[in-house]
Design an enzyme around this catalytic site. Sequence first.
Site, PDB file in Angstrom:
ATOM      1  NE  ARG A   1      -4.366  -1.670   1.573  1.00  0.00           N
ATOM      2  CZ  ARG A   1      -5.496  -1.766   2.270  1.00  0.00           C
ATOM      3  NH1 ARG A   1      -5.638  -1.046   3.369  1.00  0.00           N
ATOM      4  NH2 ARG A   1      -6.471  -2.545   1.869  1.00  0.00           N
TER       5      ARG A   1
ATOM      6  NE  ARG B   1      -4.588   2.636   3.287  1.00  0.00           N
ATOM      7  CZ  ARG B   1      -4.679   1.758   4.276  1.00  0.00           C
ATOM      8  NH1 ARG B   1      -3.708   0.890   4.465  1.00  0.00           N
ATOM      9  NH2 ARG B   1      -5.703   1.759   5.082  1.00  0.00           N
TER      10      ARG B   1
ATOM     11  NE  ARG C   1      -9.349   7.774  -3.949  1.00  0.00           N
ATOM     12  CZ  ARG C   1     -10.637   7.980  -3.804  1.00  0.00           C
ATOM     13  NH1 ARG C   1     -11.265   8.852  -4.586  1.00  0.00           N
ATOM     14  NH2 ARG C   1     -11.333   7.340  -2.880  1.00  0.00           N
TER      15      ARG C   1
ATOM     16  CG  ASP D   1      -9.703  -3.128  -4.530  1.00  0.00           C
ATOM     17  OD1 ASP D   1     -10.477  -4.113  -4.495  1.00  0.00           O
ATOM     18  OD2 ASP D   1      -9.365  -2.511  -3.513  1.00  0.00           O
TER      19      ASP D   1
ATOM     20  CE1 TYR E   1     -13.214  -6.681   1.542  1.00  0.00           C
ATOM     21  CE2 TYR E   1     -11.614  -8.293   0.753  1.00  0.00           C
ATOM     22  CZ  TYR E   1     -11.915  -7.166   1.502  1.00  0.00           C
ATOM     23  OH  TYR E   1     -10.924  -6.526   2.203  1.00  0.00           O
TER      24      TYR E   1
END
Length: 339
Positions: free
Chosen positions: A26, A30, A39, A75, A149
């Site tokens: 990551r 972030r 973003r 992702d 998920y």
Amino acid sequence: MSEPTSRFLRACRGLDVDATPVWFMRQAGRSLPEFRALRDKWAFFDVVRSAELTAEVTMQPVRRLGVDAAILFSDIVVPLMAIGVEVEMRPGVGPVFPEPFRTEADLARLRPLEPLDAPYVTDAVKVLVAELDVPLIGFAGAPFTVASYLVEGGPSRTYTRTKALMYGEPDLFRRLLFALADLAVSSLRGQIGAGAAAVQLFDSWAGALAPDDYRTHVLPATRRVFEGLADLDVPRIHYGLGTGLLLGDIAASGADVVGLDFHVHLDEARDVVGGLAVQGNLDPSVCLAPWDVVAGRVDDVLARAGGRPGHVFNLGHGVLPETDPAILRRVVERVHGGR
């Protein structure tokens, strides 16, 4: 098999390196202010569907941190989205499936992934390979983690529905995991074909399983992924969180490198995985502490690696959003031999 020149690829192959290579799970996004600025203008999946934006986000930590590898910004649910399964990325939650997997009829929604289903992924890889001076890591979600998920409908702390399906309908669960394994193989082969120099399979939530259940219900599908890549000359990394009791089975999955979380000591884990290379395993929370604490913990990981070939320095999980990028940069410099 030609001998690689990059530190990262050499370490993955268990070869000598001039300094321990380092990258961070990551690392793309972030904690980086340049990612947050991007973003503010673009939704998550808008970034993922744009080869140019994906490439920019992927390269940001390479420029700022000096890491030895880049990992594609994407992702694990993207292959599902690409074949038409509805998925939403909800802020503060993660990927959510409005129509979760519930019955055998839902298998019909998991058609094979075709090359033209997600051209933005391979296009981004091609852009990155042309621009980067470090190897690019492609990735996919492991069958169990993606299934969790899809079955739960989103993130879960207990994986109750997933385990209920595994215990109550083991044949359907196996078919689900094998379908997701094939999806992962297609996605990873596409990334490798476009130029990715290594791949990582994230089984982030496999640590929720007892070893016998992992061995019986999950390991066959994981092996199917790595077997599907066996003819390609790239290192294959397997990472899971909370998988200390599963390391022996993970080492037998077909991976070349075992990613270690922060719950295990690196030297003890190496004894379990045998001759495989290892990746890890600084606790991400340590990076929020004062520098002298961070430095000491970095040194401990390196000491446990013992200077033996086959170690890629990384965190034991992903970078936390509140991490100061300057600390990550200092970690890279310290791992490389600076102070």
